[in-house]
Scaffold this motif. Structure first.
Motif, short mmCIF file in Angstrom:
data_model
loop_
_atom_site.label_atom_id
_atom_site.label_comp_id
_atom_site.label_asym_id
_atom_site.label_seq_id
_atom_site.Cartn_x
_atom_site.Cartn_y
_atom_site.Cartn_z
N PHE A 56 42.23 51.20 36.86
CA PHE A 56 40.95 50.55 37.53
C PHE A 56 40.57 49.58 36.76
CE2 PHE A 56 41.79 54.88 38.89
CZ PHE A 56 41.45 54.97 40.31
N PRO A 57 40.90 48.36 37.26
CA PRO A 57 40.37 47.20 36.76
C PRO A 57 38.89 46.84 36.79
CG PRO A 57 41.59 46.43 38.40
CD PRO A 57 41.90 47.92 38.25
N SER A 58 38.14 46.29 35.89
CA SER A 58 36.69 45.96 36.32
C SER A 58 36.95 45.11 37.68
CB SER A 58 36.11 45.11 35.07
OG SER A 58 37.06 43.92 34.99
N GLN A 59 35.73 45.36 38.31
CA GLN A 59 35.71 44.59 39.84
C GLN A 59 34.30 44.81 40.32
OE1 GLN A 59 37.60 47.82 42.61
NE2 GLN A 59 38.43 48.32 40.58
N TRP A 60 34.20 43.72 41.22
CA TRP A 60 33.13 43.59 42.19
C TRP A 60 33.37 44.44 43.34
CZ3 TRP A 60 31.21 41.98 46.92
CH2 TRP A 60 30.02 41.80 47.08
N ILE A 61 32.44 45.47 43.96
CA ILE A 61 32.74 46.04 45.10
C ILE A 61 31.51 46.02 46.09
CG2 ILE A 61 34.52 47.90 44.00
CD1 ILE A 61 31.97 49.94 43.95
N SER A 62 31.82 46.27 47.38
CA SER A 62 30.95 46.36 48.38
C SER A 62 31.31 47.30 49.43
CB SER A 62 30.50 45.00 48.82
OG SER A 62 31.29 44.52 49.67
N SER A 63 30.57 47.35 50.56
CA SER A 63 31.35 48.29 51.73
C SER A 63 32.42 47.63 52.38
CB SER A 63 29.96 48.50 52.77
OG SER A 63 29.53 47.45 53.03
N VAL A 64 32.53 46.38 52.29
CA VAL A 64 33.48 45.57 53.09
C VAL A 64 34.53 45.03 51.97
CG1 VAL A 64 32.16 45.58 55.15
CG2 VAL A 64 31.97 43.48 53.30
N ASN A 65 34.40 44.80 51.06
CA ASN A 65 35.15 43.83 50.00
C ASN A 65 35.42 44.77 48.59
OD1 ASN A 65 33.83 41.27 51.59
ND2 ASN A 65 35.91 41.70 51.69
N CYS A 66 36.30 44.45 47.88
CA CYS A 66 36.57 44.41 46.38
C CYS A 66 37.28 43.47 45.86
CB CYS A 66 37.09 46.02 46.11
SG CYS A 66 38.93 46.26 47.09
N GLU A 67 36.87 42.99 44.82
CA GLU A 67 37.44 42.04 43.98
C GLU A 67 37.53 42.15 42.43
OE1 GLU A 67 37.17 37.00 44.11
OE2 GLU A 67 35.73 38.17 44.99
N VAL A 68 38.67 42.18 42.08
CA VAL A 68 38.92 42.27 40.52
C VAL A 68 38.26 41.01 39.69
CG1 VAL A 68 40.69 42.46 38.72
CG2 VAL A 68 41.01 43.42 40.87
N THR A 69 37.58 41.49 38.77
CA THR A 69 36.81 40.68 37.75
C THR A 69 37.64 40.43 36.63
OG1 THR A 69 35.07 42.14 37.27
CG2 THR A 69 34.69 40.80 39.26
N GLU A 70 38.20 41.23 36.17
CA GLU A 70 38.95 41.28 34.96
C GLU A 70 39.87 40.02 34.71
OE1 GLU A 70 40.90 45.21 33.05
OE2 GLU A 70 42.36 44.03 34.01
N THR A 71 39.77 39.28 33.47
CA THR A 71 40.61 38.09 33.30
C THR A 71 41.79 38.48 33.06
OG1 THR A 71 40.12 38.35 30.97
CG2 THR A 71 38.47 37.27 32.28
N ALA A 72 42.62 37.45 33.06
CA ALA A 72 44.17 37.80 32.56
C ALA A 72 44.46 38.01 31.26
CB ALA A 72 44.86 36.15 33.06
N GLU A 73 43.60 37.58 30.44
CA GLU A 73 43.64 37.79 29.14
C GLU A 73 43.33 39.10 28.78
OE1 GLU A 73 41.86 35.24 30.26
OE2 GLU A 73 42.89 33.13 29.29
N GLU A 74 42.19 39.72 29.42
CA GLU A 74 42.02 41.43 29.26
C GLU A 74 43.19 42.01 29.86
OE1 GLU A 74 37.21 41.11 29.71
OE2 GLU A 74 38.48 41.02 31.50
N GLN A 75 43.88 41.74 31.02
CA GLN A 75 45.01 42.45 31.41
C GLN A 75 46.06 42.29 30.70
OE1 GLN A 75 45.74 41.87 35.64
NE2 GLN A 75 43.89 40.74 35.96
N ALA A 76 46.45 41.20 29.89
CA ALA A 76 47.44 41.11 29.01
C ALA A 76 47.29 41.87 27.93
CB ALA A 76 47.45 39.46 28.43
#
Length: 330
Positions: A206-226
């Motif tokens: 579960f990456p860090s993300q911005w969530i709402s009732s109609v959307n979800c968007e990953v905020t984790e950076t590519a460096e963090e994922q790497a």
């Protein structure tokens, strides 16, 4: 004998035939109308994504401090930087022509991605970011998860797929967390599923993300994922690849929205949506993007996930007589 000729007979259900009220169907219709009403209401009242408040400006290209020992780690392979760049390019930069003048530009992530894309077509610009881990002298290509959303839309055509099956506990854990998020925040939830192709072990993240009732968007950076991928491989650089992006539509139907269609466009990743998580058995769809037709193909979830109903807790003794179609014992 009088002959009866039936013409223009409309096939209907038993309730309408006798003028009865189908309470189940009526309740289902009310639920659908309520879902649509809530979607429209949620879209009006949903807080604006703080990421969208900022006007995007072209970011300065990151210049990598590469040397002849640098390497690219992709799909479990350690590839020498010399496979894609000459010694001159690594030491002096890539030769380019700007306004009729020859200049040398230091190697950046986009230049690396463009050259890799010739061998790995899935590394498209809109979904790929290249990061340089200086301590390891290593480049990695990270495929970026795009914004997801729910709506009452149409699904796409049926297709088939036969990857390694994802354990049922992965799906169970995601639904469990999605229910918690909806109960506490009335929001969607995104997760990524990875596979270690050496050990055949799956990872639900579960990456860090911005969530709402109609959307979800990953905020984790590519460096963090790497860095996360390196940690999972225990520094042995085992090939860990993303195999699925999955998100919830909470109590809404598992039907891809226009936002989903625009975001889910990598052909080497499966996409899943879980809807109606307030039901005993939530609705689930799985699909893959077809680059040739530029459309999504639906996949039977049973071809992707192991069934949670594949085993019985008790060895029941069943006293049965099997009959064939003619009613004769077999």
């Amino acid at each position: 004998m009088e002959e009866f000729i039936m013409t223009d007979v409309k096939q209907t259900d038993i309730f309408s035939t006798f003028g009865l009220h189908d309470e189940v169907a009526e309740e289902r219709q009310r639920e659908e109308e309520e879902r649509k009403r809530k979607i429209e209401e949620a879209k009006k009242n949903a807080p604006q994504n703080p990421l969208a408040d900022k006007t995007e400006k072209p970011s300065k290209k990151e210049e990598f401090e590469l040397n002849l020992e640098s390497f690219i780690f992709h799909l479990g392979q350690q590839i020498s930087i010399l496979e894609y760049f000459t010694e001159e390019e690594i030491e002096n930069g890539v030769r380019k022509n700007k306004k009729g003048e020859e200049v040398f530009v230091k190697i950046d992530g986009e230049e690396v991605r463009k050259r890799l894309e010739k061998d790995y077509p899935n590394l498209v610009k809109s979904h790929t970011q290249v990061v340089f881990l200086a301590k390891k002298n290593m480049l990695m290509c990270i495929q970026i998860s795009k914004k997801k959303g729910c709506s009452e839309g149409a699904s796409s055509s049926e297709g088939s797929f036969s990857p390694v099956k994802i354990p049922s506990w992965i799906l169970n854990d995601f639904i469990f967390q999605a229910k918690k998020i909806y109960q506490t925040h009335q929001s969607e939830l995104h997760a990524d599923i990875y596979l270690n192709t050496d050990t055949k072990e799956f990872i639900l993240d579960f990456p860090s993300q911005w969530i709402s009732s109609v959307n979800c968007e990953v905020t984790e950076t590519a460096e963090e994922q790497a860095l996360k991928l390196i940690e999972w491989s225990s520094d042995s650089l085992s090939p860990i690849m993303k195999v699925m992006e999955i998100h919830s539509h909470h109590q809404m139907l598992a039907i891809p929205s226009k936002q989903d269609d625009e975001s889910e466009r990598l052909s080497n990743v499966l996409y899943a949506i879980v809807g109606e998580i307030d039901q005993l058995f939530p609705s689930i769809i799985v699909r893959v993007f077809n680059e040739t037709t530029q459309s999504h193909l639906m996949i039977n979830p049973s071809k992707v996930f192991e069934s949670p109903l594949s085993a019985s807790s008790n060895p029941y003794s069943l006293d049965l007589e099997v009959m064939n179609k003619g009613g004769v014992k077999c």
